[in-house]
Design an enzyme around this catalytic site. Structure first.
Site, PDB file in Angstrom:
ATOM      1  CB  SER A   1      -8.038   3.764   3.058  1.00 36.58           C
ATOM      2  OG  SER A   1      -7.209   3.135   4.022  1.00 36.58           O
TER       3      SER A   1
ATOM      4  CE  LYS B   1      -3.827   2.019   2.720  1.00 36.31           C
ATOM      5  NZ  LYS B   1      -4.692   1.856   3.896  1.00 36.31           N
TER       6      LYS B   1
ATOM      7  CB  SER C   1      -8.433   0.808   5.821  1.00 38.75           C
ATOM      8  OG  SER C   1      -9.169   1.984   5.669  1.00 38.75           O
TER       9      SER C   1
HETATM   10  N1  GLN Z   1     -13.234   4.279   6.653  1.00 40.78           N
HETATM   11  C1  GLN Z   1     -12.562   4.714   7.828  1.00 40.78           C
HETATM   12  C2  GLN Z   1     -12.130   6.145   7.682  1.00 40.78           C
HETATM   13  O1  GLN Z   1     -12.472   6.716   6.709  1.00 40.78           O
HETATM   14  C3  GLN Z   1     -11.399   3.824   8.127  1.00 40.78           C
HETATM   15  C4  GLN Z   1     -10.231   4.102   7.295  1.00 40.78           C
HETATM   16  C5  GLN Z   1      -9.049   3.263   7.693  1.00 40.78           C
HETATM   17  O2  GLN Z   1      -9.193   2.246   8.341  1.00 40.78           O
HETATM   18  N2  GLN Z   1      -7.882   3.734   7.318  1.00 40.78           N
HETATM   19  O3  GLN Z   1     -11.473   6.694   8.494  1.00 40.78           O
END
Ligand code: GLN
Length: 483
Positions: free
Chosen positions: A151, A76, A175
């Protein structure tokens, strides 16, 4: 060849049925051929990959190299990679070449993996759909009109479309698990402190945790073996021995107590998703597990609490992007204030700005006690709910998300409905707990993920329970036809 799991490819490599160079070329070709449709990569590191593959082949030829030697993977783009662009999905870091490797990257190199590139992601890991990336939306390989989740959506889409057999991700509020669920792959968020955060660009430091995504729980275990471990460079890394996560995959799960939190099976849960999970629960009963309803009474507070704490920490972490030290700088600033203001307003996208605003607000004098401090107290109550639950059960089972993947654009103008798609994944990181999502079925040809949450440092048990399910089901073997 690309449909094989990491475990199978590892055997082929060690048996010299294939070389790492051949394997790497194969996946690089697939990326070139298919990624136009998915947008799952930001950077492809072809030359470095082929060199690393050659080095892995030399080791393998001498009968050396561990189980991951020669296996292509992707990172990532939140993990710093020495000499390679590391963007975190943001214009702010579009020109950033990391001067060192994240500990996870070093560990994966040591294990002999071959990095083929860096995957697309929501900007600074803020998002549930991969629509906030400066590099454009990532598409779901099961239907390119739908989101892959976020994400770590680039990593999930790339693995699901077999552009790479495994990838790293990070999970702050879901995410890793959420995109794994929406793309029909397996993804594990480890216990907070299990995997080093050094060199992993910070979003919300008390929640962020790196982890693996791959087709199966067995592959995830293999990757976690390399990723996990104490790191003196990360002050929240925990000095606990790392078990061999593959050693206990086949243990019997007879008598294991699985808890179904009633709050995760109530209003908001799509009926068809509920049915898929009910069927999965029956499989577990057949395997000898004992199913029990439990309660996590503060569940409804987890989304609001998260969306105070995560923005608060992000507003502090992202203060470093000021156009001075590194990253994006606006053109021709007239003075220092103009430099700060324009570099930050031009460098960050709207979701990141929204979070910085919320975070700054909840941390400001006068509101700190009412929002931030209160949220920290409720966070403890959420943690206590789990402590109570784990007195009764060994793991907690739920859907990973309330619905299957949604359409691109469907929720972009409604942040609250976007935030609610994290309903089942957000509590585990608030409590520091590990969780895994594995494929459990389909609704309207879109994948449904099942989540298992474990107690602190319970990764081996989670992987065991996930793997046993995968020995009696074949959902994880379904591949999207277009790829
Ligand atoms: N969807 C969550 C957010 O927008 C989690 C994102 C994540 O785990 N990085 O913060």
């Amino acid at each position: 060849m690309h449909h094989k799991t990491i475990a199978e490819l590892s055997q082929d490599l060690h048996a010299k049925k294939i070389s790492s160079v051949e394997l790497t070329q194969h996946f690089l070709e697939r990326i070139k051929r298919f990624d136009e449709k998915l947008n799952s990569f930001i950077t492809i590191t072809e030359d470095a990959a082929l060199q690393a593959a050659k080095a892995a082949d030399q080791k393998l030829a001498q009968g050396q190299g561990g189980p991951l030697a020669g296996i292509p993977i992707a990172h990532k783009d939140i993990f710093c990679t020495d000499g390679i662009k590391t963007t975190c999905g943001s214009r702010m870091l579009d020109n950033f070449i990391a001067p060192y490797d994240a500990t996870v990257v070093t560990a994966m190199k040591k294990a002999g993996t071959v990095m083929v590139g860096k995957t697309n992601m929501d900007e600074f890991a803020m998002g549930s759909s991969n629509e906030t990336s400066y590099y454009g939306t990532v598409k779901n390989p099961w239907n390119v009109d739908y989101v892959p989740g976020g994400s770590s959506g680039g990593s999930a889409a790339a693995v699901a479309a077999a552009l790479v057999p495994g990838a790293t991700g990070t999970d702050t509020g879901g995410s890793i698990r959420q995109p794994a669920g929406l793309c029909n792959i397996s993804g594990l968020k480890p216990t907070y402190g299990r995997v080093s955060r050094y060199g992993m660009i910070a979003f919300a430091s008390s929640l962020d945790q790196g982890g693996p995504l791959a087709k199966t729980a067995e592959d995830v275990a293999m990757l976690l073996n390399a990723m996990a471990g104490f790191d003196p460079k990360d002050s929240t890394s925990v000095d606990q021995p790392v078990p061999d996560y593959t050693a206990t995959l086949n243990d019997s799960i007879k008598g294991i107590r699985i808890g179904l939190p009633k709050e995760y099976f109530s209003e908001g849960l799509n009926n068809d998703v509920a049915k898929v999970i009910e069927t999965a629960v029956k499989e577990y009963e057949k395997l000898g597990a004992v199913i029990q309803e439990i309660s996590l009474p503060n569940t409804a507070l987890s989304v609001p609490v998260y969306y105070v704490i995560a923005p608060a920490e992000c507003s502090s972490n992202l203060a470093r992007y000021d156009g001075v030290r590194y990253g994006y700088r606006c053109k021709d600033p007239v003075d220092l204030e103009d430099l700060y203001k324009r570099s930050r307003s031009e460098g960050f996208g709207s979701e990141v700005k929204r979070r910085i605003m919320i975070g700054t607000y909840v941390l400001s004098a006068g509101y700190y006690d009412a929002y931030y401090l209160k949220a920290q107290k409720v966070r403890r109550l959420i943690r206590d709910d789990f402590t109570e639950a784990f007195k009764k059960v060994d793991v907690i089972l739920s859907p990973t998300t309330p619905t299957p993947a949604f359409k691109i654009g469907e929720k972009t103008s409604d942040p609250i409905s976007m935030y609610l798609s994290d309903l089942y994944t957000i509590a585990a990181p608030l409590a520091g707990l590990p969780g895994i999502s594995i494929p459990a079925g389909f609704v309207n040809k879109l994948p449904v993920g099942m989540q298992l949450i474990g107690n602190l440092f319970g990764e081996a048990k989670l992987l065991n329970i996930a793997h046993r399910y995968q020995t009696v089901t074949d959902w994880h073997k379904h591949m999207p036809e277009a790829f």
